[in-house]
Design a protein around this motif. Sequence first.
Motif, PDB file in Angstrom:
ATOM      1  N   ASP A   1     -33.671  20.297  30.912  1.00  0.00           N
ATOM      2  CA  ASP A   1     -33.055  19.079  31.439  1.00  0.00           C
ATOM      3  C   ASP A   1     -31.690  18.777  30.831  1.00  0.00           C
ATOM      4  OD1 ASP A   1     -35.248  18.405  33.145  1.00  0.00           O
ATOM      5  OD2 ASP A   1     -36.357  17.757  31.374  1.00  0.00           O
ATOM      6  N   MET A   2     -31.416  19.349  29.651  1.00  0.00           N
ATOM      7  CA  MET A   2     -30.133  19.116  28.995  1.00  0.00           C
ATOM      8  C   MET A   2     -29.578  20.457  28.498  1.00  0.00           C
ATOM      9  SD  MET A   2     -31.290  15.669  26.905  1.00  0.00           S
ATOM     10  CE  MET A   2     -29.669  15.243  26.270  1.00  0.00           C
ATOM     11  N   PRO A   3     -29.286  21.379  29.425  1.00  0.00           N
ATOM     12  CA  PRO A   3     -28.811  22.704  29.018  1.00  0.00           C
ATOM     13  C   PRO A   3     -27.474  22.621  28.289  1.00  0.00           C
ATOM     14  CG  PRO A   3     -28.518  22.385  31.377  1.00  0.00           C
ATOM     15  CD  PRO A   3     -29.328  21.226  30.890  1.00  0.00           C
ATOM     16  N   MET A   4     -27.250  23.569  27.381  1.00  0.00           N
ATOM     17  CA  MET A   4     -25.997  23.537  26.628  1.00  0.00           C
ATOM     18  C   MET A   4     -24.825  23.756  27.570  1.00  0.00           C
ATOM     19  SD  MET A   4     -24.906  25.435  23.066  1.00  0.00           S
ATOM     20  CE  MET A   4     -24.079  26.912  23.669  1.00  0.00           C
ATOM     21  N   ASN A   5     -23.841  22.880  27.482  1.00  0.00           N
ATOM     22  CA  ASN A   5     -22.640  22.941  28.310  1.00  0.00           C
ATOM     23  C   ASN A   5     -21.536  22.253  27.506  1.00  0.00           C
ATOM     24  OD1 ASN A   5     -20.664  22.869  30.282  1.00  0.00           O
ATOM     25  ND2 ASN A   5     -22.062  22.275  31.923  1.00  0.00           N
TER      26      ASN A   5
ATOM     27  N   LYS B   1     -27.153  11.714  31.017  1.00  0.00           N
ATOM     28  CA  LYS B   1     -27.787  12.631  31.960  1.00  0.00           C
ATOM     29  C   LYS B   1     -28.957  13.357  31.294  1.00  0.00           C
ATOM     30  CE  LYS B   1     -24.727  11.974  35.287  1.00  0.00           C
ATOM     31  NZ  LYS B   1     -25.081  11.368  36.585  1.00  0.00           N
ATOM     32  N   GLY B   2     -29.890  13.814  32.111  1.00  0.00           N
ATOM     33  CA  GLY B   2     -30.975  14.654  31.644  1.00  0.00           C
ATOM     34  C   GLY B   2     -32.048  13.963  30.826  1.00  0.00           C
ATOM     35  N   ARG B   3     -32.084  12.647  30.823  1.00  0.00           N
ATOM     36  CA  ARG B   3     -33.010  11.928  29.950  1.00  0.00           C
ATOM     37  C   ARG B   3     -34.391  11.792  30.594  1.00  0.00           C
ATOM     38  NH1 ARG B   3     -30.376   9.195  25.880  1.00  0.00           N
ATOM     39  NH2 ARG B   3     -28.411  10.281  25.447  1.00  0.00           N
TER      40      ARG B   3
ATOM     41  N   ARG C   1     -25.684  19.896  22.430  1.00  0.00           N
ATOM     42  CA  ARG C   1     -26.324  19.141  23.508  1.00  0.00           C
ATOM     43  C   ARG C   1     -26.203  17.633  23.272  1.00  0.00           C
ATOM     44  NH1 ARG C   1     -29.876  23.833  23.460  1.00  0.00           N
ATOM     45  NH2 ARG C   1     -30.377  24.473  25.614  1.00  0.00           N
ATOM     46  N   PHE C   2     -26.459  17.206  22.055  1.00  0.00           N
ATOM     47  CA  PHE C   2     -26.384  15.786  21.756  1.00  0.00           C
ATOM     48  C   PHE C   2     -24.974  15.253  22.021  1.00  0.00           C
ATOM     49  CE2 PHE C   2     -30.140  15.550  18.496  1.00  0.00           C
ATOM     50  CZ  PHE C   2     -31.016  15.854  19.524  1.00  0.00           C
ATOM     51  N   ARG C   3     -23.962  16.048  21.730  1.00  0.00           N
ATOM     52  CA  ARG C   3     -22.579  15.634  21.984  1.00  0.00           C
ATOM     53  C   ARG C   3     -22.303  15.550  23.492  1.00  0.00           C
ATOM     54  NH1 ARG C   3     -18.684  16.454  17.880  1.00  0.00           N
ATOM     55  NH2 ARG C   3     -17.205  17.332  19.383  1.00  0.00           N
ATOM     56  N   THR C   4     -22.733  16.555  24.223  1.00  0.00           N
ATOM     57  CA  THR C   4     -22.475  16.591  25.666  1.00  0.00           C
ATOM     58  C   THR C   4     -23.150  15.436  26.391  1.00  0.00           C
ATOM     59  OG1 THR C   4     -22.183  18.992  25.731  1.00  0.00           O
ATOM     60  CG2 THR C   4     -22.871  17.927  27.787  1.00  0.00           C
ATOM     61  N   TYR C   5     -24.406  15.145  26.017  1.00  0.00           N
ATOM     62  CA  TYR C   5     -25.188  14.148  26.750  1.00  0.00           C
ATOM     63  C   TYR C   5     -25.187  12.781  26.079  1.00  0.00           C
ATOM     64  CZ  TYR C   5     -26.619  18.283  29.280  1.00  0.00           C
ATOM     65  OH  TYR C   5     -26.605  19.443  30.020  1.00  0.00           O
ATOM     66  N   GLY C   6     -24.375  12.609  25.063  1.00  0.00           N
ATOM     67  CA  GLY C   6     -24.193  11.302  24.445  1.00  0.00           C
ATOM     68  C   GLY C   6     -25.453  10.739  23.828  1.00  0.00           C
ATOM     69  N   VAL C   7     -26.222  11.568  23.134  1.00  0.00           N
ATOM     70  CA  VAL C   7     -27.468  11.108  22.521  1.00  0.00           C
ATOM     71  C   VAL C   7     -27.147  10.273  21.283  1.00  0.00           C
ATOM     72  CG1 VAL C   7     -29.598  11.830  21.377  1.00  0.00           C
ATOM     73  CG2 VAL C   7     -28.752  13.085  23.395  1.00  0.00           C
TER      74      VAL C   7
ATOM     75  N   HIS D   1     -26.344  26.401  35.930  1.00  0.00           N
ATOM     76  CA  HIS D   1     -26.263  25.687  34.666  1.00  0.00           C
ATOM     77  C   HIS D   1     -25.523  24.362  34.847  1.00  0.00           C
ATOM     78  CE1 HIS D   1     -27.293  27.281  30.588  1.00  0.00           C
ATOM     79  NE2 HIS D   1     -26.812  26.101  30.272  1.00  0.00           N
ATOM     80  N   ASP D   2     -24.409  24.399  35.547  1.00  0.00           N
ATOM     81  CA  ASP D   2     -23.629  23.180  35.748  1.00  0.00           C
ATOM     82  C   ASP D   2     -24.396  22.178  36.611  1.00  0.00           C
ATOM     83  OD1 ASP D   2     -21.431  24.028  34.254  1.00  0.00           O
ATOM     84  OD2 ASP D   2     -20.531  25.049  35.949  1.00  0.00           O
ATOM     85  N   ALA D   3     -25.120  22.671  37.598  1.00  0.00           N
ATOM     86  CA  ALA D   3     -25.893  21.772  38.449  1.00  0.00           C
ATOM     87  C   ALA D   3     -27.013  21.104  37.650  1.00  0.00           C
ATOM     88  CB  ALA D   3     -26.486  22.550  39.632  1.00  0.00           C
ATOM     89  N   ARG D   4     -27.675  21.865  36.793  1.00  0.00           N
ATOM     90  CA  ARG D   4     -28.737  21.284  35.954  1.00  0.00           C
ATOM     91  C   ARG D   4     -28.156  20.227  35.021  1.00  0.00           C
ATOM     92  NH1 ARG D   4     -33.116  20.466  37.424  1.00  0.00           N
ATOM     93  NH2 ARG D   4     -33.438  19.719  35.304  1.00  0.00           N
ATOM     94  N   SER D   5     -26.979  20.528  34.460  1.00  0.00           N
ATOM     95  CA  SER D   5     -26.363  19.606  33.503  1.00  0.00           C
ATOM     96  C   SER D   5     -26.078  18.258  34.129  1.00  0.00           C
ATOM     97  CB  SER D   5     -25.059  20.206  32.970  1.00  0.00           C
ATOM     98  OG  SER D   5     -25.296  21.410  32.280  1.00  0.00           O
TER      99      SER D   5
END
Length: 237
Positions: A130-134, A142-144, A189-195, A231-235
């Motif tokens: 749900d939160m692939p590395m990007n 996203k992905g939560r 991942r935490f940086r990309t998805y703002g965790v 990958h981008d679509a999942r992100s």
Amino acid sequence: MQDTEIHPALAQIMNEHRARMLLVIGNKNYSSWSMRPWVLMKAFGIPFEEIRILLGQPDTTSRIAEYSTAGKVPVLVANDITVWDSLAICEFLADQFSILNLWPEDVAARAHARSICAEMHAGFSSLRFDMPMNIRASLPGKGRTLGAQADIGRICEIWEDCFSRYGATEYLFGSFSIADAYFAPVVMRFRTYGVSLAPALQAYADRIAIHPAVLQWMREANAETETMAWHDARSEK
């Protein structure tokens, strides 16, 4: 050893055995498995040549097959020895270069470090899916999914336990080790998805993100231009 200079004893070992390390990896923006041994080797100054194979391409499988029949990256080729799977690579390096203490020196801490790396290696499937590395993306919130949130909670528990149990102030077991390299993609991942993290855990994530080896990986990931549609679509979900 936490910079990219070659340890004098390591240089002697490499020379005596005429060791040649070749690390086969995927895209730096997406390949969390590749990031772990790459960051580890850079952090401890283990010289290696890099082969980057773009993932999701028509020739990806055939190109990886030149180095490993497992069909996945990363792959480490050390002279006539081939090691595939990121954890196996890290263990191989720890055996070959024991002088560098890639694992914590203390027996209990070393067992603990191996356990959390094995847990990361085998689990956290919701976070991965749900939160692939990007690294290039910025997708706060996203992905939560419930599964991803549970995985985040468990990772926080692991980090808190390490800091509480060993009194470390910078890295999970005091000095940078395989454990920190193993959780570096999680920090991405935490940086990309703002965790959002508790202050002490955020400070740890920030230290990982500015480690010279991690910074180099991030710079090179941001310089890549290739994309992976799945990958981008999942992100973005």
